[in-house]
Design an enzyme around this catalytic site. Structure first.
Site, PDB file in Angstrom:
ATOM      1  N   SER A 146      -3.061   8.450   2.263  1.00 28.05           N
ATOM      2  CA  SER A 146      -2.819   9.404   1.172  1.00 28.05           C
ATOM      3  C   SER A 146      -3.542  10.701   1.485  1.00 28.05           C
ATOM      4  CB  SER A 146      -3.360   8.835  -0.146  1.00 28.05           C
ATOM      5  OG  SER A 146      -3.308   9.818  -1.163  1.00 28.05           O
ATOM      6  N   TYR A 160     -10.378   4.389  -4.454  1.00 26.59           N
ATOM      7  CA  TYR A 160      -9.054   4.703  -3.918  1.00 26.59           C
ATOM      8  C   TYR A 160      -9.130   5.678  -2.735  1.00 26.59           C
ATOM      9  CZ  TYR A 160      -4.140   5.994  -3.624  1.00 26.59           C
ATOM     10  OH  TYR A 160      -2.872   6.218  -3.159  1.00 26.59           O
TER      11      TYR A 160
HETATM   12  N1  LIG Z   1       3.090   7.728  -5.274  1.00 27.47           N
HETATM   13  C1  LIG Z   1       2.139   8.530  -4.860  1.00 27.47           C
HETATM   14  O1  LIG Z   1       1.909   9.627  -5.443  1.00 27.47           O
HETATM   15  C2  LIG Z   1       1.341   8.162  -3.632  1.00 27.47           C
HETATM   16  C3  LIG Z   1       0.612   9.178  -2.990  1.00 27.47           C
HETATM   17  C4  LIG Z   1      -0.124   8.862  -1.854  1.00 27.47           C
HETATM   18  C5  LIG Z   1      -0.141   7.575  -1.361  1.00 27.47           C
HETATM   19  N2  LIG Z   1       0.567   6.606  -2.016  1.00 27.47           N
HETATM   20  C6  LIG Z   1       0.490   5.255  -1.447  1.00 27.47           C
HETATM   21  O2  LIG Z   1       1.799   4.805  -1.154  1.00 27.47           O
HETATM   22  C7  LIG Z   1       1.829   3.382  -1.148  1.00 27.47           C
HETATM   23  C8  LIG Z   1       3.045   2.906  -1.922  1.00 27.47           C
HETATM   24  O3  LIG Z   1       2.918   3.321  -3.273  1.00 27.47           O
HETATM   25  P1  LIG Z   1       4.171   3.824  -4.130  1.00 27.47           P
HETATM   26  O4  LIG Z   1       3.898   5.229  -4.511  1.00 27.47           O
HETATM   27  O5  LIG Z   1       5.439   3.493  -3.464  1.00 27.47           O
HETATM   28  O6  LIG Z   1       3.920   2.932  -5.448  1.00 27.47           O
HETATM   29  P2  LIG Z   1       4.812   1.773  -6.114  1.00 27.47           P
HETATM   30  O7  LIG Z   1       6.193   2.261  -6.369  1.00 27.47           O
HETATM   31  O8  LIG Z   1       4.000   1.294  -7.278  1.00 27.47           O
HETATM   32  O9  LIG Z   1       4.858   0.636  -4.988  1.00 27.47           O
HETATM   33  C9  LIG Z   1       3.739  -0.164  -4.680  1.00 27.47           C
HETATM   34  C10 LIG Z   1       4.205  -1.388  -3.910  1.00 27.47           C
HETATM   35  O10 LIG Z   1       3.054  -2.181  -3.592  1.00 27.47           O
HETATM   36  C11 LIG Z   1       3.346  -3.538  -3.914  1.00 27.47           C
HETATM   37  N3  LIG Z   1       2.122  -4.268  -4.260  1.00 27.47           N
HETATM   38  C12 LIG Z   1       1.162  -3.919  -5.146  1.00 27.47           C
HETATM   39  N4  LIG Z   1       0.233  -4.879  -5.229  1.00 27.47           N
HETATM   40  C13 LIG Z   1       0.608  -5.865  -4.370  1.00 27.47           C
HETATM   41  C14 LIG Z   1       0.071  -7.137  -4.028  1.00 27.47           C
HETATM   42  N5  LIG Z   1      -1.056  -7.614  -4.606  1.00 27.47           N
HETATM   43  N6  LIG Z   1       0.715  -7.895  -3.117  1.00 27.47           N
HETATM   44  C15 LIG Z   1       1.864  -7.458  -2.544  1.00 27.47           C
HETATM   45  N7  LIG Z   1       2.435  -6.259  -2.835  1.00 27.47           N
HETATM   46  C16 LIG Z   1       1.813  -5.477  -3.749  1.00 27.47           C
HETATM   47  C17 LIG Z   1       4.306  -3.452  -5.119  1.00 27.47           C
HETATM   48  O11 LIG Z   1       5.136  -4.607  -5.173  1.00 27.47           O
HETATM   49  P3  LIG Z   1       5.045  -5.804  -6.265  1.00 27.47           P
HETATM   50  O12 LIG Z   1       4.507  -5.233  -7.536  1.00 27.47           O
HETATM   51  O13 LIG Z   1       6.464  -6.286  -6.369  1.00 27.47           O
HETATM   52  O14 LIG Z   1       4.146  -6.810  -5.605  1.00 27.47           O
HETATM   53  C18 LIG Z   1       5.165  -2.252  -4.703  1.00 27.47           C
HETATM   54  O15 LIG Z   1       6.203  -2.669  -3.869  1.00 27.47           O
HETATM   55  C19 LIG Z   1       0.477   2.925  -1.727  1.00 27.47           C
HETATM   56  O16 LIG Z   1      -0.360   2.496  -0.676  1.00 27.47           O
HETATM   57  C20 LIG Z   1      -0.077   4.188  -2.371  1.00 27.47           C
HETATM   58  O17 LIG Z   1      -1.481   4.179  -2.397  1.00 27.47           O
HETATM   59  C21 LIG Z   1       1.309   6.859  -3.122  1.00 27.47           C
END
Ligand SMILES: NC(=O)c1ccc[n+]([C@@H]2O[C@H](COP(=O)([O-])OP(=O)(O)OC[C@H]3O[C@@H](n4cnc5c(N)ncnc54)[C@H](OP(=O)(O)O)[C@@H]3O)[C@@H](O)[C@H]2O)c1
Length: 271
Positions: A146, A160
């Protein structure tokens, strides 16, 4: 009929593939010719995505339902891959979430689970799958970090930014270690990205006040990440706005940057 040669049937494992950036990475790799293994807890989401990927790209899409928060999760995942005879050529460590609020307001178990999913599990899955990639002389590892790992850390979500900083440094070091052996490692650093992240984390109301130009779509983030790992770029900061922010943080005096981080943090973090 002869099976397709291995080089034309590569397989990627994507964690957190049930929504957002992970689902978009699965799409990008399938479009790039990879079979996919989709891992997350929500099976219905994974099955729907798998059916869509097979229809759109004609690649095999496997579903692996797993919770990555128990300490033995990575071992179980690799045992399941072995049992199914799946060889992993590319790994996208993407699963993640934030723990809102003050550090002491959440239980240690909550923090431990987050570190397990976003740091320990990520490092262990990589450690378990890397030897096979090195042996075969081909591998692609994407660690979704991130912009938070590159800019000053505001209050709240205390572990985080620290965990994302670790993922960036880990990826950078590993990229140098294995790059000459056919394995590319990339830390992808998105800024604000449209996904379910802020709903899960409970910050939707606050972030909805941020200007539109700060946001990117998950499919653009994933496409850029895919291209970066294929090209062997160790760190990929998504989008011009995020690259500019990262540049400013590196070049402005630390006091100014820390002050700005504190102010920005107040505007979107859940206290
Ligand atoms: N969105 C942003 O603004 C942003 C910015 C920078 C970085 N990121 C990073 O991008 C990555 C993906 O996030 P996203 O934005 O796509 O959020 P998201 O839509 O909430 O997706 C998160 C994913 O992680 C999975 N997950 C969460 N806990 C888990 C567990 N205990 N075991 C297995 N799977 C798990 C969830 O699946 P289930 O709930 O089905 O298990 C979901 O598929 C993360 O690492 C986040 O830190 C996001």
């Amino acid at each position: 009929m002869n099976p397709e040669p291995r080089a034309s049937r590569r397989t990627v494992l994507v964690t957190g593939a049930s929504s957002g950036i992970g689902a978009a990475f699965a799409e990008a790799f399938a479009a790039g010719g990879f079979d996919v293994v989709l891992l997350a807890r929500r099976e219905d989401r994974l099955r729907a995505l798998a059916a869509g990927l097979e229809r759109r790209h004609g690649r095999r899409a496997h579903v692996l339902v797993a919770d990555l928060s128990p300490p033995d999760a990575a071992a179980h995942v690799c045992a399941e891959l072995d049992a199914r005879g799946l060889t992993i050529d590319a790994l996208v460590n993407n699963a993640g979430y934030g723990v809102p609020g003050a550090y002491v307001d959440s239980s240690w178990d909550t923090h431990r689970a987050m570190l397990q999913v976003m740091v320990v599990g990520l490092a262990e899955l990589t450690h378990r799958l890397l030897p096979g990639m090195l042996e075969r002389g081909y591998g692609r590892v994407v660690n979704v970090a991130s912009l938070a790992g590159l800019v000053p850390a505001p209050a709240g979500h205390t572990l985080y930014a620290a965990s994302k900083a670790l993922v960036i440094k880990f990826s950078e070091a590993l990229a140098h270690e294995v790059g000459a052996r056919g394995v590319h490692v990339t830390a992808v650093c998105p800024g604000f990205t449209r996904s379910e992240f802020h709903d899960v984390t409970g910050t939707r109301e606050k972030v909805s006040r941020l200007p539109g130009w700060l946001w990117m779509d998950a499919d653009v983030v994933a496409r850029q990440g895919f291209e970066a790992v294929m090209a062997g770029t160790p760190i990929c900061i998504n989008g011009r706005v995020n690259r500019t922010l990262a540049f400013l943080v590196r070049h402005l005096p630390l006091g100014v940057v820390t002050w700005a981080g504190r102010r920005l943090g107040r505007s979107y973090r859940k206290a």
